[in-house]
Design a protein around this motif. Structure first.
Motif, mmCIF file in Angstrom:
data_model
loop_
_atom_site.group_PDB
_atom_site.id
_atom_site.type_symbol
_atom_site.label_atom_id
_atom_site.label_comp_id
_atom_site.label_asym_id
_atom_site.label_seq_id
_atom_site.Cartn_x
_atom_site.Cartn_y
_atom_site.Cartn_z
ATOM 1 N N THR A 167 -22.276 32.497 28.782
ATOM 2 C CA THR A 167 -21.654 33.748 28.343
ATOM 3 C C THR A 167 -22.327 34.974 28.946
ATOM 4 N N VAL A 168 -23.651 34.987 28.997
ATOM 5 C CA VAL A 168 -24.354 36.144 29.547
ATOM 6 C C VAL A 168 -23.998 36.342 31.016
ATOM 7 N N LEU A 169 -24.071 35.261 31.795
ATOM 8 C CA LEU A 169 -23.801 35.354 33.234
ATOM 9 C C LEU A 169 -22.342 35.729 33.495
ATOM 10 N N ASN A 170 -21.432 35.150 32.745
ATOM 11 C CA ASN A 170 -20.012 35.448 32.963
ATOM 12 C C ASN A 170 -19.649 36.853 32.490
ATOM 13 N N ALA A 171 -20.343 37.351 31.485
ATOM 14 C CA ALA A 171 -20.098 38.732 31.044
ATOM 15 C C ALA A 171 -20.490 39.715 32.150
ATOM 16 N N ILE A 172 -21.611 39.449 32.807
ATOM 17 C CA ILE A 172 -22.056 40.312 33.901
ATOM 18 C C ILE A 172 -21.071 40.235 35.067
ATOM 19 N N THR A 173 -20.606 39.027 35.368
ATOM 20 C CA THR A 173 -19.618 38.850 36.441
ATOM 21 C C THR A 173 -18.329 39.581 36.118
ATOM 22 N N TRP A 174 -17.890 39.500 34.869
ATOM 23 C CA TRP A 174 -16.657 40.160 34.421
ATOM 24 C C TRP A 174 -16.765 41.670 34.627
ATOM 25 N N VAL A 175 -17.889 42.232 34.212
ATOM 26 C CA VAL A 175 -18.076 43.677 34.326
ATOM 27 C C VAL A 175 -18.088 44.108 35.788
ATOM 28 N N LYS A 176 -18.792 43.377 36.632
ATOM 29 C CA LYS A 176 -18.854 43.723 38.052
ATOM 30 C C LYS A 176 -17.463 43.743 38.680
ATOM 31 N N ALA A 177 -16.664 42.730 38.362
ATOM 32 C CA ALA A 177 -15.306 42.651 38.915
ATOM 33 C C ALA A 177 -14.463 43.828 38.449
ATOM 34 N N HIS A 178 -14.549 44.159 37.177
ATOM 35 C CA HIS A 178 -13.722 45.242 36.647
ATOM 36 C C HIS A 178 -14.217 46.612 37.093
ATOM 37 N N GLU A 179 -15.505 46.768 37.264
ATOM 38 C CA GLU A 179 -16.004 48.042 37.807
ATOM 39 C C GLU A 179 -15.472 48.248 39.224
ATOM 40 N N THR A 180 -15.425 47.162 39.995
ATOM 41 C CA THR A 180 -14.892 47.248 41.358
ATOM 42 C C THR A 180 -13.416 47.615 41.339
ATOM 43 N N ALA A 181 -12.658 46.983 40.446
ATOM 44 C CA ALA A 181 -11.223 47.252 40.358
ATOM 45 C C ALA A 181 -10.946 48.663 39.855
ATOM 46 N N MET A 182 -11.739 49.125 38.908
ATOM 47 C CA MET A 182 -11.537 50.485 38.386
ATOM 48 C C MET A 182 -11.833 51.534 39.454
ATOM 49 N N ALA A 183 -12.859 51.289 40.257
ATOM 50 C CA ALA A 183 -13.171 52.213 41.350
ATOM 51 C C ALA A 183 -12.044 52.230 42.378
ATOM 52 N N LEU A 184 -11.462 51.069 42.618
ATOM 53 C CA LEU A 184 -10.332 50.974 43.550
ATOM 54 C C LEU A 184 -9.143 51.762 43.029
ATOM 55 N N ALA A 185 -8.852 51.617 41.742
ATOM 56 C CA ALA A 185 -7.718 52.320 41.141
ATOM 57 C C ALA A 185 -7.930 53.833 41.130
ATOM 58 N N GLU A 186 -9.168 54.238 40.952
ATOM 59 C CA GLU A 186 -9.468 55.675 40.954
ATOM 60 C C GLU A 186 -9.316 56.265 42.355
ATOM 61 N N LYS A 187 -9.699 55.500 43.361
ATOM 62 C CA LYS A 187 -9.643 55.994 44.738
ATOM 63 C C LYS A 187 -8.234 55.927 45.310
ATOM 64 N N TYR A 188 -7.481 54.866 44.914
ATOM 65 C CA TYR A 188 -6.137 54.667 45.455
ATOM 66 C C TYR A 188 -5.132 54.474 44.302
ATOM 67 N N PRO A 189 -4.914 55.486 43.482
ATOM 68 C CA PRO A 189 -4.069 55.319 42.303
ATOM 69 C C PRO A 189 -2.647 54.888 42.621
ATOM 70 N N GLU A 190 -2.138 55.289 43.788
ATOM 71 C CA GLU A 190 -0.766 54.930 44.142
ATOM 72 C C GLU A 190 -0.643 53.475 44.573
ATOM 73 N N ARG A 191 -1.765 52.835 44.865
ATOM 74 C CA ARG A 191 -1.744 51.441 45.331
ATOM 75 C C ARG A 191 -1.963 50.430 44.203
ATOM 76 N N VAL A 192 -2.454 50.894 43.058
ATOM 77 C CA VAL A 192 -2.917 49.980 42.012
ATOM 78 C C VAL A 192 -2.098 50.146 40.738
ATOM 79 N N LEU A 193 -1.600 49.019 40.231
ATOM 80 C CA LEU A 193 -0.989 48.991 38.905
ATOM 81 C C LEU A 193 -1.870 48.144 37.999
ATOM 82 N N THR A 194 -2.329 48.731 36.908
ATOM 83 C CA THR A 194 -3.168 48.011 35.949
ATOM 84 C C THR A 194 -2.358 47.705 34.701
ATOM 85 N N ILE A 195 -2.378 46.448 34.294
ATOM 86 C CA ILE A 195 -1.727 46.046 33.043
ATOM 87 C C ILE A 195 -2.723 45.260 32.192
#
Length: 344
Positions: A167-195
């Motif tokens: 759980t600890v390792l996967n929680a860290i992995t989960w956060v890293k992935a979502h931080e990357t995706a959130m940064a992508l959505a912030e930089k390219y809002p017209e390219r990203v749809l989040t649901i």
């Protein structure tokens, strides 16, 4: 094929597996203009890439093409009614920027064309880390970002033969992935749809219509009845991980994690993922006050190795077909590594 207007438009689903991605992919595949096969999960191939050497060399690059076509043939689920010819792929991309992503996407483009699709989607969610490179290759690429309650998703990941088993390792992995995706959505809002996956479970039609509009394909009523999907029926029997994909959404699964995760595990997840949970409107069950220490990580890594070995043993005993299919792919990657290390 060299005319980019004739190739399908590319879409990458992000950012981490066990988010309900198959449920969405299978429903969207009802559209004749959309094509998304079982993914390559290129992330498992990436450690081998540096062993190939100079991709400017035709011999080397063609070998990479052959090996990636072989990887698709080694996956658990084959791309139905698709014939991938390495020579045709190489000839189509030899004058484009040379990299593993060019090859993998050309495979998907050609498969999509064989199905008459105008949009293709790669469900290799971990490729979110290569988003900038993909944008440089394909100016029209879009990203479908699927968020799921981290407690439910990490609970699912813990029990799967992917990522880690802690759980600890996967929680860290989960956060890293979502931080990357959130940064992508912030930089390219017209390219990203989040649901949010939970919104799909409770408002299936509305979310599917939103996705279809983003992808510029027509929503079809047939998308609401996944039981009519032949692929859903086929993959449901290949692995326990996919057993529910041929059925309507199960709302009870939203809170299933409460039955198996301890209070301490739930608080660890909420503590590590707190900012992202806040951002996406997930309610907390604990004080979310745990700080992950190096000592905790050391223990987690040690237990993870033990759990990994046991998970593979359990899979072999409980679901030998799933085990054999996954082992075949793993063995294929291992064979490539040995050949490349030997200079072949």
């Amino acid at each position: 094929m060299n005319n980019k207007n004739k190739r399908p438009k590319p879409v990458l689903m992000t950012p981490i597996r066990r988010c309900g991605s198959h449920a969405l992919r299978l429903r969207l595949n009802f559209s004749p203009k959309f094509y998304s096969p079982y993914p390559l999960h290129l992330v498992d191939f990436m450690p081998l890439l540096e062993l190939y050497g100079d991709l400017a060399d035709d011999f080397t690059y063609f070998q990479l093409v052959i090996d990636l076509v072989g990887l698709q043939n080694a996956t658990m689920v084959k791309w139905q009614n698709v014939a991938l010819e390495p020579v045709a792929i190489f000839e189509s991309i030899k004058d484009r920027p040379r990299c593993v992503h060019t090859v993998a996407w050309e495979m998907l483009f050609q498969a999509g064309q064989q199905h008459g699709a105008k949009v293709v989607m790669d469900k290799s969610l971990d490729n979110v880390y290569y988003a900038e490179e993909l944008i440089s290759l394909f100016e029209d690429i879009k990203f479908l970002n699927v968020v799921r309650d981290p407690r439910a998703q990490i609970h699912s990941i813990n029990r799967a033969i992917i990522h880690e088993f802690d759980t600890v390792l996967n929680a860290i992995t989960w956060v890293k992935a979502h931080e990357t995706a959130m940064a992508l959505a912030e930089k390219y809002p017209e390219r990203v749809l989040t649901i949010r996956y939970e919104d799909f479970l409770t408002h299936q039609e509305g979310v599917l219509r939103q996705i279809c509009q983003f992808l510029e394909i027509e929503f079809l009523d047939s998308m609401l009845d996944v039981s009519q999907s032949s692929e859903a029926q086929e993959i449901a029997v290949l692995s326990a991980l996919w057993s529910t994909n041929s059925s309507p959404p199960i709302l009870a699964n939203i809170d299933k994690f409460k039955q198996d995760l301890s209070d301490a595990e739930i608080e660890i997840i909420e503590s590590v993922a707190k900012p992202i949970m806040d951002s996406y409107g997930y309610e907390f069950m604990t004080q979310a006050g745990i700080k992950v220490t190096e000592e905790m990580l050391t223990v987690a890594r040690e237990l993870n190795s033990q759990k990994r070995e046991k998970a593979w043993m359990d899979l072999r005993e409980k679901d030998p077909r799933d085990y054999q299919l996954r082992k075949f792919r793993s063995d294929y990657l291992g064979m490539l590594k040995q050949r490349l290390l030997a200079g072949g």
